[in-house]
Structures are given as structure tokens and as C-alpha cells.
Design an enzyme around this catalytic site. Sequence first.
Site, short mmCIF file in Angstrom:
data_model
loop_
_atom_site.label_atom_id
_atom_site.label_comp_id
_atom_site.label_asym_id
_atom_site.label_seq_id
_atom_site.Cartn_x
_atom_site.Cartn_y
_atom_site.Cartn_z
N ASP A 122 42.28 -83.90 21.04
CA ASP A 122 43.55 -82.85 20.83
C ASP A 122 43.37 -81.44 20.70
O ASP A 122 43.20 -81.61 19.49
CB ASP A 122 44.59 -83.80 20.05
CG ASP A 122 45.73 -82.99 20.10
OD1 ASP A 122 46.18 -82.04 20.93
OD2 ASP A 122 46.79 -83.29 19.25
N ASP A 175 46.14 -76.47 26.57
CA ASP A 175 46.10 -77.59 25.92
C ASP A 175 45.60 -78.89 26.49
O ASP A 175 45.97 -79.13 27.76
CB ASP A 175 47.53 -78.13 25.45
CG ASP A 175 47.44 -79.32 24.36
OD1 ASP A 175 46.53 -79.41 23.68
OD2 ASP A 175 48.45 -80.18 24.80
#
Length: 408
Positions: free
Chosen positions: A105, A289
Site C-alpha cells: 500500500d 496509488d
Amino acid sequence: MSKHSFLTLLFFSLYFIISFSHALNNGFSVELIHRDSPKSPLYQPTQNKYQHLVNSARRSINRANHFYKNSLTNTPQSDVIHESGEYLMTYSVGTPPFNIYGIIDTGSDIVWLQCEPCEQCYNQTTPIFNPSKSSSYKNIPCSSDLCQSVRSSSGDLSIETLTLDSTTGHSVAFPKTTIGCGHQGTFHGAASGIVGLGLGAASPTTQLKSSIGGKFSYCLLPYSDESNRTSKLNFGEAAVVSGDGVSSTPLVKKDPPIFYYLTLEAFSVENDRVLFSEGSGDEGNIIIDSGTTLTLLPDYVYTNLESAVVEKVKLDRVDDPNQIFSLCYSITSDDYDFPLIKAHFKGADVQLHSTSTFVKVADGIVCFAFQSSEIGPIFGNLAQQNLLVGYDIQQNIVSFKATDCTKL
């Protein structure tokens, strides 16, 4: 200390030194497993490839909501949200090493895992790490500056040895790495933690900055790839993105300081240019992301981009049966040439692969894989597939290179 204990400690100490030296000199790569891959512990064999994509899209929306909620506070957060992650890696913590599946992440900033004692934790299907059995575990006082800067789920911030599994077969160990030990988590199933590669002080990207040269990169396989191949996450010299076709864009420092902010100036649909912002000073206007599937755009940008796509695509429009995407088409074969779309970042023109911008959501239905959202702009992992994406936090740039990730 017994002779056996001393020899064991000596063995692990030598192992750490050799592994650490390997990381410093050569860089290394680890496998990235998409959560819907047959190799993933989260794989759902009863779901088809369309359901996997739809579920990923829904997780994107949940994740964006989470980002927006956190942006309303001044304190960086590293909440452990199971639904947020799309790619997993194996790693180990402790001495001796304890194996864990962690979700990668770039939108959070700590290695966080579920630890014993864990009276209020979820029913994890894999063994839970017990810090009392690790000779290298040490708690960090809550009064420390580092502990105060990380606000996350209930647990302890600690110093521990982090070991990553290199694709060469040689593990790479990093002693005295800050990790989070959770005693009250929100995961479920086989994944037991999160590997936050964001820009916070507790992120391994920041902690290992000197040993990996501040560099990491990845090349994500397309969703349409149904083989057992895995993507790669590279560190150090192995993460350098070079050669013909590389373009780079500056990282922009903003609050909260966890995320990787880039400046997106426009999209183009073949020859039609769609401006992202009419202002000249809107730097750092989008987050890149790895954990969000869809690319989410402000409503006015998405509307103009969709209109440009509609002008180019000569197919019958249909409704999305999943009620997620607003622009879908009926197709009778996979041979249709959808228009090429480029993302024009500051200093970097990045051509997106057509299988990343138009995705099949059901038999005979293809949808435009962008979505309008007022939550906050995010350049998601679907648009990043078949690109070698490199992060260099010393040079403060992100680099892109069109790459067939199946051949790496």
C-alpha cells in the site's frame, strides 16, 4: 547464555550482515501477488474474472472514502483497512523469521501486522506473530516523537527485524526496523498485515532510504492475464527505471505527507486534449496509488474526458450491469481498437495501455475504467498496468516506462 543460544544468535547475526550487504550492493526484487490471482491466499475460486474486477472497483471507492476521511485531519493515519489492498507480498518479522502475507500500500506509511496477545482480533486463518518469541523485538515508548506521529489501530509501535523474500532465493534482512504490532485489527482471512510504502516517518521506504537508495519500482501485470505469473516489486539498484522511453515527473510535498502527489496537467484521447486544471498553480493535484484500482477524477474533468471518448468510439452504448461505470459499450469481438489515452503529467507524457483504460465487466460488455469522484483525484493501479513505475524519494521523481510486464 547457553552455547546453543549463542551459536543461534551468531548465525542470525551473520545472516543479517550478509543479507543487508546484498541489498546495499545489488538491489533486489520481491514477488507481488494480485489478491485475485490463484496464487493469492485471498483468491475466491467461485468468482469469475468479471466479479474479481467489479469487486476491485468497489474497493477503490471504499478506499477513496477512507482517504478523504483522513484528509480532514491534520495527523497522518495508518489505519489497517483490509479492503484497500490489491497486491500482496510475503515477508517475515522477528528472530527467528516469522512468515507473513502483507498487502502492499503506497497510501499508508507503516508495516503493520496482527500480534499476540490478540483478544479482540479477527479470526486470522494463518498463525499470528508472537513478539515474546522473537529475540529482536523491542517496544517503542508511546511518548516518543515517532509514536506520536503515527496514529493507527490499537497496538504497539516497536523495533523489529524485517526480512523480505528476494526473487533470487536469497532473503534480505533489515534489522531495527519500526513496525506496528496490532492487538485489535480489521483484517480477515489469510492476509495478516500491511506493508505501507508511503512517505511517513515509519514507512519502510523512509526507514530503508539509505540502504535502497530511496528507490523502489513495480511493473503490474494486466488484469486480463490469467496465468500464475506474478508482478515484481523492486528495491535499490534493481528499481532503477532507465533506457529509451522513460519519462519522469516531480513528486510534490503536501499534507498529509504520506501520499505520493503528482501534477497531472491533462489527458489526451488521441488528438483531443482534456485539461485537468485551468489554473497554473495547481501542483500536486493527484495521488498515485498502488492500492486503488480505478482512476478517480473530479467531476468536470471526468465529464470532459468521457465526452472525448464518446466522440471516438463508434459502438452501441449499454448500461453497466454492475452499476459502477457510467460509460459502457456492447462488443461482439475483442478486436475493436479503442482510442489511445495519454496522461500528461508535468514533464512526463504517459501512454496508457488500452486494456487498462477499457475493461471487460461481463460477456460482450466493455467499460471505460475511469470514474467521477469528488472525494479526491487518484491515479489507480489499473491505469498503471504494463508500465514500469519507479519512485525515487531522493531525487523526488516518479518515472514511467511502457513495458510488457508479463516478460519481466
